[in-house]
Each structure stands twice: as structure tokens, then as C-alpha cells.
Design an enzyme around this catalytic site. Structure first.
Site, mmCIF file in Angstrom:
data_model
loop_
_atom_site.group_PDB
_atom_site.id
_atom_site.type_symbol
_atom_site.label_atom_id
_atom_site.label_comp_id
_atom_site.label_asym_id
_atom_site.label_seq_id
_atom_site.Cartn_x
_atom_site.Cartn_y
_atom_site.Cartn_z
ATOM 1 N N GLY A 192 -17.155 29.591 -7.682
ATOM 2 C CA GLY A 192 -17.476 31.009 -7.577
ATOM 3 C C GLY A 192 -18.606 31.523 -8.452
ATOM 4 O O GLY A 192 -19.354 32.410 -8.038
ATOM 5 N N VAL B 291 -12.426 36.592 -12.742
ATOM 6 C CA VAL B 291 -12.593 37.102 -11.377
ATOM 7 C C VAL B 291 -13.640 36.239 -10.703
ATOM 8 O O VAL B 291 -14.754 36.101 -11.212
ATOM 9 C CB VAL B 291 -13.034 38.588 -11.375
ATOM 10 C CG1 VAL B 291 -13.277 39.067 -9.950
ATOM 11 C CG2 VAL B 291 -11.979 39.454 -12.052
ATOM 12 N N GLY B 292 -13.274 35.653 -9.605
ATOM 13 C CA GLY B 292 -14.199 34.775 -8.887
ATOM 14 C C GLY B 292 -15.072 35.552 -7.917
ATOM 15 O O GLY B 292 -15.159 36.787 -7.969
ATOM 16 N N ASP B 293 -15.688 34.821 -7.019
ATOM 17 C CA ASP B 293 -16.602 35.435 -6.058
ATOM 18 C C ASP B 293 -15.903 36.069 -4.864
ATOM 19 O O ASP B 293 -16.451 36.967 -4.222
ATOM 20 C CB ASP B 293 -17.587 34.377 -5.550
ATOM 21 C CG ASP B 293 -16.864 33.222 -4.861
ATOM 22 O OD1 ASP B 293 -15.852 32.736 -5.429
ATOM 23 O OD2 ASP B 293 -17.285 32.815 -3.774
ATOM 24 N N GLY C 133 -15.660 27.691 -2.921
ATOM 25 C CA GLY C 133 -16.384 26.801 -3.823
ATOM 26 C C GLY C 133 -16.444 27.353 -5.229
ATOM 27 O O GLY C 133 -15.639 28.211 -5.602
ATOM 28 N N THR D 271 -7.677 28.198 -0.457
ATOM 29 C CA THR D 271 -8.527 29.318 -0.065
ATOM 30 C C THR D 271 -8.372 29.569 1.432
ATOM 31 O O THR D 271 -8.313 28.632 2.203
ATOM 32 C CB THR D 271 -10.004 28.958 -0.332
ATOM 33 O OG1 THR D 271 -10.103 28.518 -1.672
ATOM 34 C CG2 THR D 271 -10.910 30.135 -0.090
#
Ligand code: ASP
Length: 149
Positions: free
Chosen positions: A69, A44-46, A67, A15
Site C-alpha cells: 500500500g 492506514v493502507g491504500d 499490494g 483482500t
């Protein structure tokens, strides 16, 4: 040789988050990620969701998250930090601690954030053992850290 290749692989998937304050008082935040390990196809993450993993508002702060998400989405982590500052007059440090080290911990969400406020205060709060992080301030002071100070 094998270890070197493994390191290269990790390099590509990590990340990367950044937050910045420019000389005109503009705050910005950006987050790039490979997502969670073994994530479901299409998840789809945060990170790309404004207010969850990434948020910036010139009146408060810029925040970038890393982290788990799903928790960062559910708790609108980046927006919540900004909201605590704006509506409760909390400092960035206190707002980040409240969200990352209290609310998220209670919920079981692991991760951390990097953030900067409109006065240039940098906060890097996490509830994990370590988080690769660094900053440079307006006087040129630089710091690179892994574990808690
Ligand atoms: N927050 C990311 C996600 O859940 C993972 C990360 O890069 O920290 O997709």
C-alpha cells in the site's frame, strides 16, 4: 484439520476488490483488506484512500488495487491510471501496464489492480507471480484466474 483451519484464517484476511459498470454507464470500485501482514498498529493502507487503492470516474474507469500500500499511496496508482486515460488518451490496458508493470516495478512496489473502463473492457494487471481474480462480462462470459495467462 490444521490445514483446513489455516485456509479459513486466510479466507478471512484476504483482500477483496471489485469494480463494476452498470447499464446506465456508472462505474464503481470498492476495496476491502486486512492490510499488510505484521503491519504497525494504526497503519492506514491504500485501500480506503480514494485515488490510491480505489478510484472510479464515469469518464474513464474504476480501479481497485492490492499490494504494498505505501507504494500505491505514493504513486496514486488508481488515480494515475485514470489520469493517463483522461489526459493522455491511453487505453485502460496501456495505462494499467504503464503504472503497474513499469512505474511500480521501477519503484519496487509489488501488487496489482483490477479495473473496468466505461466501455466494459476489463483489465487485471499485476507485477507479482499471481493474483486471484475473476470477472463476468455483459454477455455472461466468466473467467477465474490465478497466474498470468
Ligand atoms: N494494499 C493493502 C495495504 O497495503 C494490502 C492488500 O490488501 O493488498 O494495506
Amino acid at each position: 484439520m490444521k490445514i483446513k483451519n489455516k485456509e479459513k484464517e486466510l479466507d478471512k484476511k484476504g483482500t477483496v476488490g471489485c469494480v463494476a459498470l452498470d447499464k446506465n454507464g456508472n462505474l464503481a470500485a470498492g476495496t476491502s483488506t486486512g492490510g499488510m501482514t505484521n503491519k504497525k498498529y494504526g497503519r492506514v493502507g491504500d485501500s480506503p484512500i480514494i485515488g490510491a487503492g480505489t478510484y472510479a470516474d464515469n469518464q474513464s474507469c474504476g480501479v481497485s488495487c492490492t499490494g504494498h500500500g505505501e507504494y500505491f499511496i505514493r504513486y496514486a496508482v488508481a488515480f494515475d491510471i485514470n489520469a493517463l486515460m483522461k489526459y493522455k488518451n491511453m487505453s485502460l490496458k496501456d495505462a494499467a501496464a504503464e503504472v503497474v508493470s513499469n512505474k511500480l516495478v521501477k519503484a519496487g512496489g509489488e501488487g496489482g489492480i483490477i479495473a473496468i473502463d466505461k466501455n466494459g473492457n476489463v483489465v487485471m494487471e499485476f507485477n507479482t507471480t499471481g493474483m486471484f481474480r475473476g470477472y463476468v462480462d455483459m454477455n455472461g462470459k466468466k473467467e477465474i484466474l490465478l497466474f498470468k495467462k
